[in-house]
Design a protein around this motif. Structure first.
Motif, PDB file in Angstrom:
ATOM      1  N   THR A  60      79.147 -10.444   8.904  1.00  0.00           N
ATOM      2  CA  THR A  60      80.255 -11.349   9.201  1.00  0.00           C
ATOM      3  C   THR A  60      79.793 -12.796   9.185  1.00  0.00           C
ATOM      4  O   THR A  60      80.540 -13.691   8.776  1.00  0.00           O
ATOM      5  N   THR A 114      77.908 -15.438   3.647  1.00  0.00           N
ATOM      6  CA  THR A 114      79.336 -15.732   3.500  1.00  0.00           C
ATOM      7  C   THR A 114      79.632 -16.517   2.222  1.00  0.00           C
ATOM      8  O   THR A 114      80.799 -16.809   1.952  1.00  0.00           O
ATOM      9  N   PRO A 154      82.042 -12.672  -1.238  1.00  0.00           N
ATOM     10  CA  PRO A 154      82.953 -11.779  -0.508  1.00  0.00           C
ATOM     11  C   PRO A 154      82.194 -10.689   0.240  1.00  0.00           C
ATOM     12  O   PRO A 154      81.065 -10.327  -0.124  1.00  0.00           O
ATOM     13  N   LEU A 155      82.831 -10.121   1.261  1.00  0.00           N
ATOM     14  CA  LEU A 155      82.175  -9.146   2.125  1.00  0.00           C
ATOM     15  C   LEU A 155      81.578  -7.981   1.359  1.00  0.00           C
ATOM     16  O   LEU A 155      80.459  -7.540   1.653  1.00  0.00           O
ATOM     17  N   LEU A 156      82.283  -7.460   0.357  1.00  0.00           N
ATOM     18  CA  LEU A 156      81.802  -6.280  -0.349  1.00  0.00           C
ATOM     19  C   LEU A 156      80.553  -6.563  -1.182  1.00  0.00           C
ATOM     20  O   LEU A 156      79.856  -5.627  -1.582  1.00  0.00           O
ATOM     21  N   PRO A 165      85.603  -5.132  10.799  1.00  0.00           N
ATOM     22  CA  PRO A 165      85.829  -4.698   9.413  1.00  0.00           C
ATOM     23  C   PRO A 165      87.247  -4.213   9.134  1.00  0.00           C
ATOM     24  O   PRO A 165      87.523  -3.714   8.045  1.00  0.00           O
ATOM     25  N   GLY A 188      90.178  -5.324   8.379  1.00  0.00           N
ATOM     26  CA  GLY A 188      91.034  -5.761   7.294  1.00  0.00           C
ATOM     27  C   GLY A 188      90.490  -5.435   5.914  1.00  0.00           C
ATOM     28  O   GLY A 188      91.079  -5.824   4.909  1.00  0.00           O
ATOM     29  N   THR A 189      89.367  -4.722   5.863  1.00  0.00           N
ATOM     30  CA  THR A 189      88.729  -4.382   4.591  1.00  0.00           C
ATOM     31  C   THR A 189      88.905  -2.896   4.299  1.00  0.00           C
ATOM     32  O   THR A 189      88.862  -2.070   5.216  1.00  0.00           O
ATOM     33  N   ASP A 190      89.122  -2.563   3.047  1.00  0.00           N
ATOM     34  CA  ASP A 190      89.262  -1.162   2.657  1.00  0.00           C
ATOM     35  C   ASP A 190      88.003  -0.392   3.051  1.00  0.00           C
ATOM     36  O   ASP A 190      86.904  -0.708   2.591  1.00  0.00           O
ATOM     37  N   LEU A 221      84.199  -0.476   1.409  1.00  0.00           N
ATOM     38  CA  LEU A 221      83.105  -1.007   2.222  1.00  0.00           C
ATOM     39  C   LEU A 221      82.008   0.037   2.397  1.00  0.00           C
ATOM     40  O   LEU A 221      80.815  -0.283   2.290  1.00  0.00           O
ATOM     41  N   TYR A 269      87.632   3.917  12.562  1.00  0.00           N
ATOM     42  CA  TYR A 269      86.855   3.119  11.622  1.00  0.00           C
ATOM     43  C   TYR A 269      85.374   3.471  11.712  1.00  0.00           C
ATOM     44  O   TYR A 269      84.678   3.530  10.683  1.00  0.00           O
TER      45      TYR A 269
END
Length: 252
Positions: free
Chosen positions: A9, A13, A16-18, A37, A39-41, A45, A95
């Motif tokens: 996080t 940065t 993108p996160l992935l 996490p 809001g991420t698929d 992920l 999750y």
């Protein structure tokens, strides 16, 4: 030397996160944590983490934005929010299972007084039971960065852990917060180490790279080794510039 994981996080940065798990693995980190996490698929992920060979060792509950200075910081200790907390925790456990996360850090929120203490104890006892087979942590944070947070002292955290006595509930030790609260990271560690199952690091006073500044991190890492700590040490800091440019502190 401790095992280091990257907080995805706050680090890398620039992408993108992935895309961050691959960069973290390339930099030498052996695991990852992601604060929120939700809001991420989850499938994408999980695939990105597995492709980088990084286990996910921690997420936070409940979902909120830790980088939003106006946003909530959890509500496990907030009177009147018991139903919302339990719904959020149940969602977070799902999750955890989807991502194979090993720990869930439960945030207390802004509250004070005896009623809040009772709510926090009741909620955490319920959470420990609901999370059987998974690990939970609670984390003292300093009042300058998180004003009004109920869990702002290590004595409060230890009293709760002793009261509940759940084997799957432990302490998250953030050395930056410990320094801000007590001014004595080594001494605080010695006092709370038996309860700790996860460690986070950042430089003080600016919360940048864990190098220089007010905390002697090489000495702290030696202290962890000497005491037999075998958990993860997470780099949860805000880089001064590009993440890769500030990784000189990370041992080979």
């Amino acid at each position: 030397m401790p095992r280091f994981c990257a907080n995805l996080t706050t680090l890398f940065t620039e992408v993108p996160l992935l895309e961050r798990p691959a960069l973290a693995a390339e930099a030498g980190f052996e695991a990852a944590e992601i604060l929120f996490p939700f809001g991420t698929d989850a499938t994408a992920l999980d695939r990105a983490l597995a492709g980088a060979g990084l286990p996910l060792v921690l997420i936070n509950c409940p979902p909120s934005d830790p980088l939003d200075s106006q946003g909530p910081r959890g509500f496990a200790a907030v009177p009147g929010e018991e139903a919302g907390f339990r719904k959020a925790l149940t969602r977070s456990l799902r999750y955890m299972d989807m991502l194979g996360a090993r720990r869930l850090n439960v945030m207390a929120g802004v509250a004070d007084g005896p009623e809040a203490a009772g709510v926090f104890a009741d909620n955490m006892a319920w959470a420990a039971e609901a999370a059987k087979g998974r690990l939970l942590t609670i984390e003292p944070t300093n009042p300058a960065d998180l004003p009004g947070c109920f869990l702002d002292d290590f004595s409060v955290a230890l009293a709760l852990l002793e009261e509940i006595g759940a084997p799957n509930l432990g302490l998250q030790f953030d050395a930056y917060h410990a320094h801000c609260i007590t001014g004595d990271v080594p001494g605080t560690w010695e006092a709370v180490a038996p309860w700790v199952s996860h460690v986070q690091v950042a430089g003080a006073p600016d919360r940048h790279e864990p190098a220089g500044g007010d905390i002697d991190y090489p000495a702290f890492f030696r202290q962890l080794d000497a005491g037999g700590y075998d958990g993860w040490v997470s780099a949860e800091y805000f880089p001064r510039g590009a993440t890769q440019d500030g990784l000189g502190w990370l041992p080979d």
